[in-house]
Design a protein around this motif. Sequence first.
Motif, short mmCIF file in Angstrom:
data_model
loop_
_atom_site.label_atom_id
_atom_site.label_comp_id
_atom_site.label_asym_id
_atom_site.label_seq_id
_atom_site.Cartn_x
_atom_site.Cartn_y
_atom_site.Cartn_z
N LEU A 257 35.78 42.85 32.43
CA LEU A 257 35.00 42.18 33.47
C LEU A 257 35.52 40.77 33.75
O LEU A 257 35.48 40.30 34.90
CB LEU A 257 33.52 42.11 33.06
CG LEU A 257 32.77 43.44 32.96
CD1 LEU A 257 31.36 43.22 32.45
CD2 LEU A 257 32.76 44.16 34.29
N LEU A 258 36.02 40.10 32.73
CA LEU A 258 36.54 38.74 32.92
C LEU A 258 37.77 38.71 33.81
O LEU A 258 38.10 37.67 34.39
CB LEU A 258 36.87 38.11 31.56
CG LEU A 258 35.67 37.64 30.72
CD1 LEU A 258 36.11 37.29 29.31
CD2 LEU A 258 34.99 36.45 31.38
N LYS A 259 38.45 39.83 33.94
CA LYS A 259 39.62 39.90 34.81
C LYS A 259 39.23 39.99 36.29
O LYS A 259 40.09 39.84 37.16
CB LYS A 259 40.49 41.11 34.43
CG LYS A 259 41.09 40.99 33.03
CD LYS A 259 41.82 42.26 32.62
CE LYS A 259 42.35 42.16 31.21
NZ LYS A 259 43.01 43.41 30.75
N ASN A 260 37.95 40.24 36.52
CA ASN A 260 37.44 40.30 37.90
C ASN A 260 37.00 38.91 38.32
O ASN A 260 36.08 38.34 37.74
CB ASN A 260 36.27 41.28 37.97
CG ASN A 260 35.79 41.53 39.40
OD1 ASN A 260 35.94 40.68 40.27
ND2 ASN A 260 35.21 42.69 39.62
N GLU A 262 35.23 37.88 40.61
CA GLU A 262 33.88 37.79 41.15
C GLU A 262 32.83 37.61 40.05
O GLU A 262 31.69 37.24 40.34
CB GLU A 262 33.56 39.04 41.98
CG GLU A 262 34.44 39.19 43.22
CD GLU A 262 34.07 40.41 44.04
OE1 GLU A 262 33.07 41.08 43.67
OE2 GLU A 262 34.75 40.68 45.03
N PHE A 263 33.18 37.88 38.81
CA PHE A 263 32.22 37.76 37.71
C PHE A 263 32.31 36.39 37.06
O PHE A 263 33.38 35.94 36.66
CB PHE A 263 32.49 38.84 36.66
CG PHE A 263 31.89 40.17 36.98
CD1 PHE A 263 30.59 40.47 36.62
CD2 PHE A 263 32.64 41.14 37.65
CE1 PHE A 263 30.03 41.71 36.92
CE2 PHE A 263 32.09 42.38 37.94
CZ PHE A 263 30.78 42.66 37.58
N ARG A 264 31.17 35.72 36.94
CA ARG A 264 31.08 34.49 36.18
C ARG A 264 30.85 34.83 34.71
O ARG A 264 30.40 35.93 34.38
CB ARG A 264 29.94 33.62 36.70
CG ARG A 264 30.11 33.16 38.15
CD ARG A 264 28.86 32.48 38.66
NE ARG A 264 27.71 33.40 38.65
CZ ARG A 264 26.47 33.05 38.97
NH1 ARG A 264 26.21 31.79 39.30
NH2 ARG A 264 25.49 33.94 38.95
N ILE A 265 31.14 33.89 33.83
CA ILE A 265 31.04 34.17 32.39
C ILE A 265 29.62 34.54 32.00
O ILE A 265 29.40 35.46 31.21
CB ILE A 265 31.56 32.97 31.58
CG1 ILE A 265 33.08 32.86 31.74
CG2 ILE A 265 31.20 33.12 30.09
CD1 ILE A 265 33.70 31.66 31.10
N LYS A 266 28.63 33.86 32.58
CA LYS A 266 27.26 34.19 32.21
C LYS A 266 26.87 35.58 32.72
O LYS A 266 26.01 36.24 32.13
CB LYS A 266 26.28 33.14 32.73
CG LYS A 266 26.13 33.05 34.23
CD LYS A 266 25.08 31.98 34.55
CE LYS A 266 24.83 31.91 36.06
NZ LYS A 266 23.79 30.90 36.39
N ASP A 267 27.52 36.04 33.80
CA ASP A 267 27.30 37.42 34.26
C ASP A 267 27.94 38.42 33.29
O ASP A 267 27.37 39.47 33.00
CB ASP A 267 27.88 37.62 35.65
CG ASP A 267 27.24 36.72 36.70
OD1 ASP A 267 26.03 36.48 36.59
OD2 ASP A 267 27.96 36.27 37.61
N VAL A 268 29.13 38.04 32.81
CA VAL A 268 29.89 38.95 31.95
C VAL A 268 29.17 39.20 30.63
O VAL A 268 29.04 40.35 30.19
CB VAL A 268 31.30 38.38 31.68
CG1 VAL A 268 32.00 39.16 30.58
CG2 VAL A 268 32.14 38.41 32.96
#
Length: 303
Positions: A257-260, A262-268
């Motif tokens: 997910l971190l490679k996307n 659009e995702f913030r760390i808190k979302d991940v």
Amino acid sequence: MELTESFLRSRKIETLVENRSTFTLDHTELSIFETHQQAENVYLKFSDPVLASMLMGKKIMHLNQHMDFDFLPGESVILPSDEVMCIDFPEASIKNPTKCLAMAFEQARLDKILDNLNEIRPKIDNQEWKFTNSNFHFTNDVAIQHILQRLIFIFTEQHPSKDIFADLMIQELIIRIVQTETKTFYSKNANKLSSNNRIAHVVGYIKENIREHIQVEQLCKIACMSESNFYRVFKEELGLSPIEFIIEERIKLASSLLKNPEFRIKDVYFESGFNSLSYFNRMFKKKFKLSPSEYKHQAATIS
């Protein structure tokens, strides 16, 4: 992993591409390959099953079964006997050589280790421990990394009992490799195996519910086992506890997910099933030696 001083002093550089230094003990042969210039389509084959593990630099491996991949330090691949490897060295140089170890195992010794394991620690549900008969590429865990480092020292030192020392370490290495392969096999084929394998059924449940709060008590019920027996069997077959496996799966999901962008760390961390950002940061850094923000930045840079 690092090569020992005794090895570096004693080996001879006779060719700049796949210079080979070999050390032979009972039932096992260790070779250290060093390449000091760029090269393509270098072919290599062993008559016995072999574990190849990268020490330094980068290779591009082309194997049978249409398996091509970058081979990097901290990674290993299992190859069956007589498997032909085609190797590229895109970055090798005098100042930045590519280094790799290859450990060839006598088939009869492998069979004896696994027969003994099946006798004293059989798998549940009539499954058997087996050493792969196809290519298996994986990242070394801490235990495998330490064993390989220790074996380099044992093979290259001059000790009258080194055959005994090496044999004990190789037994542990083989067991940890088949546990790693079992874990990977269950993860990839959980749905297919779940009808007749309770641990695979549990693995499938964990993967399908990784974002949820997973209780070990529930996993025991799914496996139809007592808690103590479940813990023992799970760790024996996969090499780590149920909690460790859940964390590993969550970190694996988080890294993708971190490679996307659009995702913030808190979302991940939330999407990965963690309920604490500080715990997520700590577990992630333990695995990758990078914080989630550093990993995300590195992934963006590579992209």
